[in-house]
Design an enzyme around this catalytic site. Sequence first.
Site, short mmCIF file in Angstrom:
data_model
loop_
_atom_site.label_atom_id
_atom_site.label_comp_id
_atom_site.label_asym_id
_atom_site.label_seq_id
_atom_site.Cartn_x
_atom_site.Cartn_y
_atom_site.Cartn_z
N ASP A 1 0.85 -1.20 0.00
CA ASP A 1 0.00 0.00 0.00
C ASP A 1 0.89 1.25 0.00
OD1 ASP A 1 -2.39 1.46 0.22
OD2 ASP A 1 -2.37 1.39 2.42
N HIS A 2 0.64 2.16 -0.92
CA HIS A 2 1.42 3.41 -1.02
C HIS A 2 2.92 3.16 -1.05
CE1 HIS A 2 -1.99 6.08 -0.84
NE2 HIS A 2 -2.47 5.31 0.12
N THR B 1 -8.18 2.58 8.94
CA THR B 1 -8.47 3.18 10.25
C THR B 1 -9.65 2.53 10.96
OG1 THR B 1 -7.62 5.25 9.36
CG2 THR B 1 -8.88 5.40 11.39
P1 13P Z 1 -8.53 4.68 5.91
O1 13P Z 1 -7.48 4.52 6.97
O2 13P Z 1 -9.10 6.04 5.93
O3 13P Z 1 -9.57 3.61 5.98
O4 13P Z 1 -7.79 4.55 4.50
C1 13P Z 1 -7.18 3.35 4.15
C2 13P Z 1 -6.40 3.48 2.88
O5 13P Z 1 -6.75 4.19 1.98
C3 13P Z 1 -5.18 2.67 2.74
O6 13P Z 1 -4.42 3.04 1.64
#
Ligand code: 13P
Length: 287
Positions: A84-85, A232
Amino acid sequence: MLVAAKEMLEKAREGKYAVGQFNINNLEWTKSVLLTAQELQSPVILGVSEGAGKYMTGFKTVAAMVEAMMEELNITVPVALHLDHGTYDGCYKCIKAGFSSIMFDGSHYPIEENIEKTRELVKIAHAMGLSLEAEVGSIGGEEDGVVGAGECADPAECKAIADLGIDFLAAGIGNIHGKYPANWQGLNFDVLAKVKEAVGDMPLVLHGGTGIPEDMIKKAISLGVAKINVNTECQLSFADATRAYIEAGKDQQGKGFDPRKLLAPGAEAIKATVKEKMELFGSVGKA
Ligand code: 13P
């Protein structure tokens, strides 16, 4: 066995539902997400940020844990293990470590540089059988130290990135990581519709899935979103359930301090959150 995320997301786009990406932090998180996906017969994507990868001692540990856990738990639904990212270096590390999918987040680079780096990584990822997500228009808020200002993507830039042969695209449409502030303007569906027009059938990714109202989620899916990231919300449900357990003094009763007991309410709470999201996204029974 882990699978790339391309096929599951193309099916989702065609079937007008979305596959959830749930970020994992440790063994409990991973187990809760995998068991829920299996129970609901839903495809799933396990998201790993660079910070979470480091916390779990490295991407190799994560890949080995997930592969072994799937085997031990007899998980048969499609599961993708996705960075992720990712940074440029992080993408290479995950390709080596055995991930089945990567996100290269070049949104903070000038668009030319984002295009060049994405082009190179697509080639390598595809040669190794992984799927690749790219990003245009940064996602706002903060996640594991990655801070984005939250800008709406430029549809022409989205097309330039999509044309590189990536598998799915994260385009900023006013979404942010973490909790949404009270004065949040909501998702920008005009931008989403323009991005969709520019990139055609490419599955789109909605980051910042925590706290987006149900009607907006459904509308986003109807406009081509096939992957929704949630991080989150699982953290909040884990923390709330753990706090309730401790505040009720249950850790003081008998062997309530046993970590397997102490972490159990949080792990169950994650399962409930993942189930709720899979039902909302429409991925139940789509394995
Ligand atoms: P949230 O933490 O707002 O759910 O976002 C998760 C996310 O986009 C992970 O890349």
